[in-house]
Design a protein around this motif. Structure first.
Motif, PDB file in Angstrom:
ATOM      1  N   ALA A 206       3.527   6.651  -7.928  1.00 22.59           N
ATOM      2  CA  ALA A 206       2.983   7.173  -6.670  1.00 22.59           C
ATOM      3  C   ALA A 206       3.638   8.492  -6.292  1.00 22.59           C
ATOM      4  O   ALA A 206       2.954   9.474  -5.956  1.00 22.59           O
ATOM      5  CB  ALA A 206       3.153   6.153  -5.554  1.00 22.59           C
ATOM      6  N   ALA A 207       4.963   8.520  -6.337  1.00 26.96           N
ATOM      7  CA  ALA A 207       5.678   9.748  -5.986  1.00 26.96           C
ATOM      8  C   ALA A 207       5.343  10.874  -6.960  1.00 26.96           C
ATOM      9  O   ALA A 207       5.162  12.025  -6.560  1.00 26.96           O
ATOM     10  CB  ALA A 207       7.181   9.484  -5.981  1.00 26.96           C
ATOM     11  N   GLY A 208       5.226  10.536  -8.234  1.00 22.65           N
ATOM     12  CA  GLY A 208       4.916  11.544  -9.243  1.00 22.65           C
ATOM     13  C   GLY A 208       3.530  12.123  -9.063  1.00 22.65           C
ATOM     14  O   GLY A 208       3.335  13.337  -9.167  1.00 22.65           O
ATOM     15  N   ALA A 209       2.548  11.266  -8.778  1.00 23.73           N
ATOM     16  CA  ALA A 209       1.176  11.731  -8.591  1.00 23.73           C
ATOM     17  C   ALA A 209       1.059  12.612  -7.350  1.00 23.73           C
ATOM     18  O   ALA A 209       0.341  13.621  -7.358  1.00 23.73           O
ATOM     19  CB  ALA A 209       0.225  10.546  -8.489  1.00 23.73           C
ATOM     20  N   LEU A 210       1.763  12.240  -6.288  1.00 22.33           N
ATOM     21  CA  LEU A 210       1.729  13.031  -5.056  1.00 22.33           C
ATOM     22  C   LEU A 210       2.290  14.429  -5.302  1.00 22.33           C
ATOM     23  O   LEU A 210       1.729  15.431  -4.856  1.00 22.33           O
ATOM     24  CB  LEU A 210       2.529  12.311  -3.971  1.00 22.33           C
ATOM     25  CG  LEU A 210       2.646  12.983  -2.604  1.00 22.33           C
ATOM     26  CD1 LEU A 210       1.282  13.422  -2.087  1.00 22.33           C
ATOM     27  CD2 LEU A 210       3.324  12.040  -1.616  1.00 22.33           C
ATOM     28  N   ARG A 211       3.376  14.491  -6.045  1.00 25.98           N
ATOM     29  CA  ARG A 211       3.965  15.786  -6.367  1.00 25.98           C
ATOM     30  C   ARG A 211       3.044  16.592  -7.288  1.00 25.98           C
ATOM     31  O   ARG A 211       2.877  17.796  -7.123  1.00 25.98           O
ATOM     32  CB  ARG A 211       5.329  15.565  -7.037  1.00 25.98           C
ATOM     33  CG  ARG A 211       6.141  16.829  -7.206  1.00 25.98           C
ATOM     34  CD  ARG A 211       7.530  16.512  -7.720  1.00 25.98           C
ATOM     35  NE  ARG A 211       8.223  17.718  -8.111  1.00 25.98           N
ATOM     36  CZ  ARG A 211       9.056  17.815  -9.139  1.00 25.98           C
ATOM     37  NH1 ARG A 211       9.291  16.738  -9.882  1.00 25.98           N
ATOM     38  NH2 ARG A 211       9.648  18.946  -9.429  1.00 25.98           N
ATOM     39  N   LEU A 212       2.441  15.909  -8.243  1.00 28.66           N
ATOM     40  CA  LEU A 212       1.512  16.560  -9.167  1.00 28.66           C
ATOM     41  C   LEU A 212       0.317  17.147  -8.407  1.00 28.66           C
ATOM     42  O   LEU A 212      -0.081  18.298  -8.642  1.00 28.66           O
ATOM     43  CB  LEU A 212       1.030  15.538 -10.198  1.00 28.66           C
ATOM     44  CG  LEU A 212       0.089  16.030 -11.308  1.00 28.66           C
ATOM     45  CD1 LEU A 212       0.782  17.050 -12.185  1.00 28.66           C
ATOM     46  CD2 LEU A 212      -0.383  14.839 -12.150  1.00 28.66           C
ATOM     47  N   PHE A 213      -0.236  16.381  -7.500  1.00 31.24           N
ATOM     48  CA  PHE A 213      -1.362  16.835  -6.687  1.00 31.24           C
ATOM     49  C   PHE A 213      -0.991  18.075  -5.887  1.00 31.24           C
ATOM     50  O   PHE A 213      -1.725  19.072  -5.862  1.00 31.24           O
ATOM     51  CB  PHE A 213      -1.802  15.707  -5.751  1.00 31.24           C
ATOM     52  CG  PHE A 213      -2.771  16.125  -4.681  1.00 31.24           C
ATOM     53  CD1 PHE A 213      -4.116  16.288  -4.966  1.00 31.24           C
ATOM     54  CD2 PHE A 213      -2.333  16.360  -3.382  1.00 31.24           C
ATOM     55  CE1 PHE A 213      -5.015  16.682  -3.981  1.00 31.24           C
ATOM     56  CE2 PHE A 213      -3.217  16.757  -2.400  1.00 31.24           C
ATOM     57  CZ  PHE A 213      -4.564  16.916  -2.698  1.00 31.24           C
ATOM     58  N   PHE A 214       0.157  18.029  -5.249  1.00 34.57           N
ATOM     59  CA  PHE A 214       0.564  19.146  -4.392  1.00 34.57           C
ATOM     60  C   PHE A 214       0.836  20.406  -5.217  1.00 34.57           C
ATOM     61  O   PHE A 214       0.410  21.504  -4.845  1.00 34.57           O
ATOM     62  CB  PHE A 214       1.805  18.751  -3.596  1.00 34.57           C
ATOM     63  CG  PHE A 214       2.126  19.708  -2.488  1.00 34.57           C
ATOM     64  CD1 PHE A 214       1.360  19.733  -1.329  1.00 34.57           C
ATOM     65  CD2 PHE A 214       3.185  20.595  -2.593  1.00 34.57           C
ATOM     66  CE1 PHE A 214       1.636  20.622  -0.302  1.00 34.57           C
ATOM     67  CE2 PHE A 214       3.471  21.488  -1.576  1.00 34.57           C
ATOM     68  CZ  PHE A 214       2.697  21.501  -0.424  1.00 34.57           C
ATOM     69  N   HIS A 215       1.527  20.253  -6.328  1.00 37.30           N
ATOM     70  CA  HIS A 215       1.817  21.409  -7.178  1.00 37.30           C
ATOM     71  C   HIS A 215       0.534  22.009  -7.753  1.00 37.30           C
ATOM     72  O   HIS A 215       0.464  23.220  -7.977  1.00 37.30           O
ATOM     73  CB  HIS A 215       2.760  21.002  -8.315  1.00 37.30           C
ATOM     74  CG  HIS A 215       4.188  20.908  -7.896  1.00 37.30           C
ATOM     75  ND1 HIS A 215       5.235  21.303  -8.706  1.00 37.30           N
ATOM     76  CD2 HIS A 215       4.761  20.471  -6.752  1.00 37.30           C
ATOM     77  CE1 HIS A 215       6.381  21.110  -8.081  1.00 37.30           C
ATOM     78  NE2 HIS A 215       6.115  20.593  -6.887  1.00 37.30           N
ATOM     79  N   ASP A 216      -0.458  21.177  -7.995  1.00 38.33           N
ATOM     80  CA  ASP A 216      -1.731  21.687  -8.493  1.00 38.33           C
ATOM     81  C   ASP A 216      -2.463  22.466  -7.408  1.00 38.33           C
ATOM     82  O   ASP A 216      -2.902  23.596  -7.630  1.00 38.33           O
ATOM     83  CB  ASP A 216      -2.605  20.532  -8.980  1.00 38.33           C
ATOM     84  CG  ASP A 216      -3.979  20.998  -9.445  1.00 38.33           C
ATOM     85  OD1 ASP A 216      -4.029  21.846 -10.360  1.00 38.33           O
ATOM     86  OD2 ASP A 216      -4.991  20.547  -8.880  1.00 38.33           O
ATOM     87  N   CYS A 217      -2.582  21.872  -6.232  1.00 39.86           N
ATOM     88  CA  CYS A 217      -3.376  22.488  -5.167  1.00 39.86           C
ATOM     89  C   CYS A 217      -2.761  23.782  -4.643  1.00 39.86           C
ATOM     90  O   CYS A 217      -3.487  24.714  -4.283  1.00 39.86           O
ATOM     91  CB  CYS A 217      -3.552  21.502  -4.017  1.00 39.86           C
ATOM     92  SG  CYS A 217      -4.621  20.097  -4.402  1.00 39.86           S
ATOM     93  N   MET A 218      -1.450  23.865  -4.598  1.00 38.20           N
ATOM     94  CA  MET A 218      -0.806  25.043  -4.031  1.00 38.20           C
ATOM     95  C   MET A 218      -0.916  26.267  -4.931  1.00 38.20           C
ATOM     96  O   MET A 218      -0.666  27.394  -4.496  1.00 38.20           O
ATOM     97  CB  MET A 218       0.663  24.741  -3.732  1.00 38.20           C
ATOM     98  CG  MET A 218       0.877  23.719  -2.636  1.00 38.20           C
ATOM     99  SD  MET A 218       0.284  24.236  -1.007  1.00 38.20           S
ATOM    100  CE  MET A 218       1.695  25.175  -0.422  1.00 38.20           C
ATOM    101  N   VAL A 219      -1.268  26.069  -6.183  1.00 37.70           N
ATOM    102  CA  VAL A 219      -1.409  27.194  -7.118  1.00 37.70           C
ATOM    103  C   VAL A 219      -2.889  27.370  -7.455  1.00 37.70           C
ATOM    104  O   VAL A 219      -3.430  26.684  -8.315  1.00 37.70           O
ATOM    105  CB  VAL A 219      -0.592  26.951  -8.405  1.00 37.70           C
ATOM    106  CG1 VAL A 219      -0.749  28.130  -9.368  1.00 37.70           C
ATOM    107  CG2 VAL A 219       0.886  26.743  -8.064  1.00 37.70           C
ATOM    108  N   GLY A 220      -3.551  28.251  -6.752  1.00 40.32           N
ATOM    109  CA  GLY A 220      -4.955  28.537  -7.058  1.00 40.32           C
ATOM    110  C   GLY A 220      -5.955  27.514  -6.599  1.00 40.32           C
ATOM    111  O   GLY A 220      -7.139  27.615  -6.908  1.00 40.32           O
ATOM    112  N   GLY A 221      -5.508  26.494  -5.877  1.00 40.59           N
ATOM    113  CA  GLY A 221      -6.436  25.499  -5.353  1.00 40.59           C
ATOM    114  C   GLY A 221      -6.443  24.194  -6.123  1.00 40.59           C
ATOM    115  O   GLY A 221      -5.864  24.072  -7.207  1.00 40.59           O
ATOM    116  N   CYS A 222      -7.131  23.187  -5.565  1.00 45.79           N
ATOM    117  CA  CYS A 222      -7.176  21.849  -6.161  1.00 45.79           C
ATOM    118  C   CYS A 222      -8.218  21.825  -7.275  1.00 45.79           C
ATOM    119  O   CYS A 222      -9.375  21.440  -7.070  1.00 45.79           O
ATOM    120  CB  CYS A 222      -7.527  20.814  -5.096  1.00 45.79           C
ATOM    121  SG  CYS A 222      -6.349  20.741  -3.732  1.00 45.79           S
ATOM    122  N   ASP A 223      -7.795  22.230  -8.473  1.00 46.70           N
ATOM    123  CA  ASP A 223      -8.733  22.392  -9.586  1.00 46.70           C
ATOM    124  C   ASP A 223      -8.235  21.780 -10.889  1.00 46.70           C
ATOM    125  O   ASP A 223      -8.791  22.031 -11.956  1.00 46.70           O
ATOM    126  CB  ASP A 223      -9.032  23.871  -9.811  1.00 46.70           C
ATOM    127  CG  ASP A 223      -7.767  24.691 -10.091  1.00 46.70           C
ATOM    128  OD1 ASP A 223      -6.677  24.088 -10.235  1.00 46.70           O
ATOM    129  OD2 ASP A 223      -7.872  25.928 -10.159  1.00 46.70           O
TER     130      ASP A 223
END
Length: 335
Positions: A55-72
């Protein structure tokens, strides 16, 4: 005054939904892949039970993805002979394999059920929400219909992800560039109520901090000494829970810890002394419902950041690779 504040809130909320974002909706897969959410729920429950840090890993993964160029889902792409991808940038190297694995498993199951329909970006957004609820966090709606990016580059990452040694001014400004205010920033950082950080991320707070103090004086002395023992061998693999009290539960204990000097990262502990963030920390420490509501709102907002729809992206067959080798870098939306 109340009417004025409501008007400001409604204006800012409506401004969030651009023409592109308006194409997203919660029923996007109802006809094309009706088992979408059921399949993801089954996959994430199994993975979380087998590996409680998912859970913690996925949340961090999601945030790091979205903050760089958007949730793509650009962060899910592996490097190849053409380019070094985001996931190989230094700040992303510590992202846990469990997080990538749960998305890969969900994608495989969905491709078997409804091939070529569900994007990796949507899988990441929904899997993250479901994992948060599994560990006690709030449920919030996820609008669907994102497309996956055509490319991923390490050079796009720097300057978009906050680091533990950054000043509060820098972090607040970084979030502001993503249209996230201070209240939303403090709520999102509350994600540190689960997960862990490696010694390298907070070691400077523990040893030879200043000429007058061995460790950061804002830390609880007993806590600091325990961390000194943990990190004394300077082993990169050693880590500590972000929330020392309830590390596996998504709750408001993280904010209560900050009031007691139990913040692990310097940037976390700084929020209790900065006058812009302190009142928000105190509110969330006192009222978990307020934290959950603010976190849900902020996550919904982040999930819509620079989403790609239509021809702006694609539905990848595999989350770690684009569908074709002839990648046009110009199709990657600028960060």
């Amino acid at each position: 005054m109340a009417l004025q504040l409501l008007s400001i809130f409604l204006f800012s909320t409506l401004a969030l939904f651009s023409l592109t974002e308006s194409k997203l909706n919660v029923e996007y897969y109802n006809k094309t892949c009706p088992q979408f959410e059921t399949i993801i729920q089954r996959i994430v429950v199994d993975k979380q039970l087998a590996s409680p840090t998912t859970a913690a890993g996925a949340l961090r993964l999601f945030f790091h993805d979205c903050m760089v160029g958007g949730c793509d889902a650009s962060l899910l792409i592996s490097s190849n002979s053409f380019a070094a991808a985001e996931r190989d940038e230094e700040i992303n190297l510590s992202l846990p394999g469990d997080a990538f694995d749960v998305i890969s498993r969900a994608k495989t199951a969905l491709e078997l059920q409804c091939p070529g329909i569900v994007s990796c970006a949507d899988i990441l957004a929904v899997a993250t929400r479901d994992l948060i609820t599994i560990v006690g966090g709030p449920f919030y709606k996820v609008r669907l219909g994102r497309k996956d990016s055509f490319a991923s580059f390490t050079k796009d990452v720097e300057g978009h992800i906050a680091r533990p040694n950054m000043t509060m001014d820098t972090i607040i400004n970084m979030f502001a560039l993503k249209n996230l205010n201070v209240h939303e920033m403090v709520a999102l950082v509350g994600a540190h109520t689960i997960g862990f950080s490696h010694c390298s991320e907070f070691r400077k707070r523990l040893f030879k901090f200043s000429q007058t103090s061995e460790f950061d004086p804002s830390m609880n002395p007993t806590y600091a000494k325990a961390l000194q023992e943990l990190c004394s061998n300077n082993t990169k693999d050693m880590a500590a829970f972000n929330d020392v009290m309830t590390p596996g539960k998504f709750d408001n204990m993280y904010y209560i810890n900050l009031q007691k000097g139990l913040g692990l990262l310097a940037s976390d502990q700084a929020m209790i002394s900065d006058q812009r963030t302190k009142p928000i920390v105190e509110l969330f420490a006192k009222d978990q419902d307020a934290f959950f509501k603010a976190f849900s709102h902020a996550m919904e907002k982040v999930s819509l950041y620079k989403v790609k729809t239509g021809k702006m992206g694609e539905v990848r067959r595999r989350c770690d690779a684009v569908n074709r080798l002839e990648v046009n870098p110009s199709k990657k939306i600028a960060s």
